[in-house]
Enzyme design. Structure first.
Site, PDB file in Angstrom:
ATOM      1  N   ARG A 151      -0.771  -1.242   3.901  1.00 27.31           N
ATOM      2  CA  ARG A 151      -1.964  -1.022   4.001  1.00 27.31           C
ATOM      3  C   ARG A 151      -2.364   0.191   5.245  1.00 27.31           C
ATOM      4  O   ARG A 151      -1.573  -0.211   6.237  1.00 27.31           O
ATOM      5  CB  ARG A 151      -3.118  -2.226   4.262  1.00 27.31           C
ATOM      6  N   LYS A 175      -3.388  -9.137   6.313  1.00 28.78           N
ATOM      7  CA  LYS A 175      -4.844  -9.860   6.211  1.00 28.78           C
ATOM      8  C   LYS A 175      -4.712 -11.343   6.714  1.00 28.78           C
ATOM      9  O   LYS A 175      -3.539 -11.848   6.489  1.00 28.78           O
ATOM     10  CB  LYS A 175      -5.189  -9.762   4.582  1.00 28.78           C
ATOM     11  N   HIS A 245      -4.446   3.938   0.221  1.00 25.35           N
ATOM     12  CA  HIS A 245      -4.157   2.803  -0.722  1.00 25.35           C
ATOM     13  C   HIS A 245      -3.736   3.245  -2.112  1.00 25.35           C
ATOM     14  O   HIS A 245      -3.105   2.529  -2.713  1.00 25.35           O
ATOM     15  CB  HIS A 245      -5.651   2.145  -1.031  1.00 25.35           C
ATOM     16  N   ARG A 248       0.001   3.041  -1.584  1.00 25.07           N
ATOM     17  CA  ARG A 248       0.378   1.834  -1.663  1.00 25.07           C
ATOM     18  C   ARG A 248       0.485   1.417  -3.376  1.00 25.07           C
ATOM     19  O   ARG A 248       1.458   0.788  -3.772  1.00 25.07           O
ATOM     20  CB  ARG A 248      -0.602   0.995  -1.209  1.00 25.07           C
ATOM     21  N   HIS A 271       0.465  -9.723  -0.794  1.00 20.57           N
ATOM     22  CA  HIS A 271      -0.401 -10.383  -1.755  1.00 20.57           C
ATOM     23  C   HIS A 271      -0.419 -11.933  -1.511  1.00 20.57           C
ATOM     24  O   HIS A 271       0.522 -12.621  -1.714  1.00 20.57           O
ATOM     25  CB  HIS A 271      -0.308  -9.946  -3.076  1.00 20.57           C
ATOM     26  N   TYR A 280      -0.136  -4.166 -11.334  1.00 27.05           N
ATOM     27  CA  TYR A 280       1.009  -2.880 -11.466  1.00 27.05           C
ATOM     28  C   TYR A 280       1.846  -2.942 -12.514  1.00 27.05           C
ATOM     29  O   TYR A 280       2.309  -2.083 -12.995  1.00 27.05           O
ATOM     30  CB  TYR A 280       1.733  -3.018 -10.024  1.00 27.05           C
TER      31      TYR A 280
END
Length: 299
Positions: A151, A175, A245, A248, A271, A280
């Site tokens: 990110r 995150k 993004h 990404r 994730h 994806y």
């Protein structure tokens, strides 16, 4: 236990999100704004405190948002925020029951993300003529974003010591303050070396610190500048204009197209849920269908 004033409740909730749950500043601001909207609805409905907060009011609040034309993604986020908020208040003893447990919401619609095709990625990353410190930095930024799929916030947070050149990996803080190690391809490592040897030393100032990517004044590179770098480079290359993004998304799609398994891509992207990564696979399948329709005589 008595219920504190609303301002104190919201302040405690913000601290809970930021400190205890480790959410990003963007998510914290969004949730606090959502709670402010919910409290405003409670007050307009004649409520005098949190004890009036129930499932009927929660549904009425979301219904009002729907009638105002809010997007499904916004409604889904606000429903999620309401559940987090009521659970928090219940644990603190400020609500006798947790009405959020009864609250459901439609899943936010998920559109297929725009991505570069592999040829466009090659064109965008063409490093011909890279020489000055700004060009060296910008080249390294693009190479790292595409090579690792990290990110933009994670890229800006990288320090010099996060680069392991022997293993060709980066240590990334994602995150929720979760740390992971991601592989970094040889072209990206070469671009990083060029920046660190021939570019970064020219921008170091007193107090620069350990930041890997710097701005022209010697401070840590900010996310807005990264977005401008990506936009400028992709536009100049004449390929699909994406945000960081989007790079990404492109990295994840190309990994799957190249045969990487879904679990590995999940680990690389950081994730928490495999379901997030599965979008994806839809991108790759859609592109396969497009190629089939264009190429097969009886498609």
């Amino acid at each position: 236990m008595g219920v504190p004033v609303i301002e104190m409740v919201v302040g405690e909730f913000e601290r809970h999100l930021r400190v205890e749950r480790g959410l990003s500043l963007h998510t914290v601001r969004a949730y606090v704004g959502d709670v402010g909207s919910l409290i405003g609805h409670l007050e307009r409905a004649g409520g005098e405190g949190l004890e009036r907060l129930n499932i009927v009011l929660l549904r009425d609040w979301l219904g009002e948002q729907h009638e105002a034309g809010k997007a499904r993604a916004t409604l889904a986020r606000r429903a999620a925020c309401a559940r987090v908020f009521t659970a928090f208040c219940h644990r603190r003893g400020w609500l006798a029951n947790d009405p959020g447990l009864l609250l459901g919401s439609a899943k936010a619609g998920r559109s297929l993300p725009a991505v570069l095709d592999q040829e466009e990625a090659k064109v965008a990353l063409n490093s011909t003529g890279v020489d000055g410190p700004g060009e060296l930095r910008d080249q390294a930024v693009l190479e790292v974003l595409y090579a690792t799929g990290i990110r933009v916030s994670e890229l800006c947070g990288l320090d010099v010591d996060d680069v392991d050149r022997d293993r060709r990996t980066l240590r990334v803080l994602g995150k929720g303050s979760k740390e992971r190690v991601v592989p970094c391809g040889l072209p990206a490592m070469r671009a990083l070396d060029a920046w660190c040897i021939r570019g970064r030393p020219l921008w170091i100032r007193d107090g620069t610190g350990p930041a890997l990517f710097l701005g022209v004044r010697g401070g840590r590179l900010d996310q807005g500048t990264v977005r401008r770098i990506v936009h400028t480079r992709l536009t100049a290359a004449g390929v699909t204009d994406l945000s960081p993004h989007g790079l990404r998304h492109s990295a994840a799609t190309h990994l799957l197209e190249g045969g990487a398994d879904l679990r590995s891509v999940q680990e690389i992207l950081g994730h928490a849920s495999l379901g997030t990564t599965q979008i994806y696979t839809h991108v790759s399948i859609e592109r396969l269908h497009t190629a089939y329709r264009q190429a097969h005589p009886r498609a």
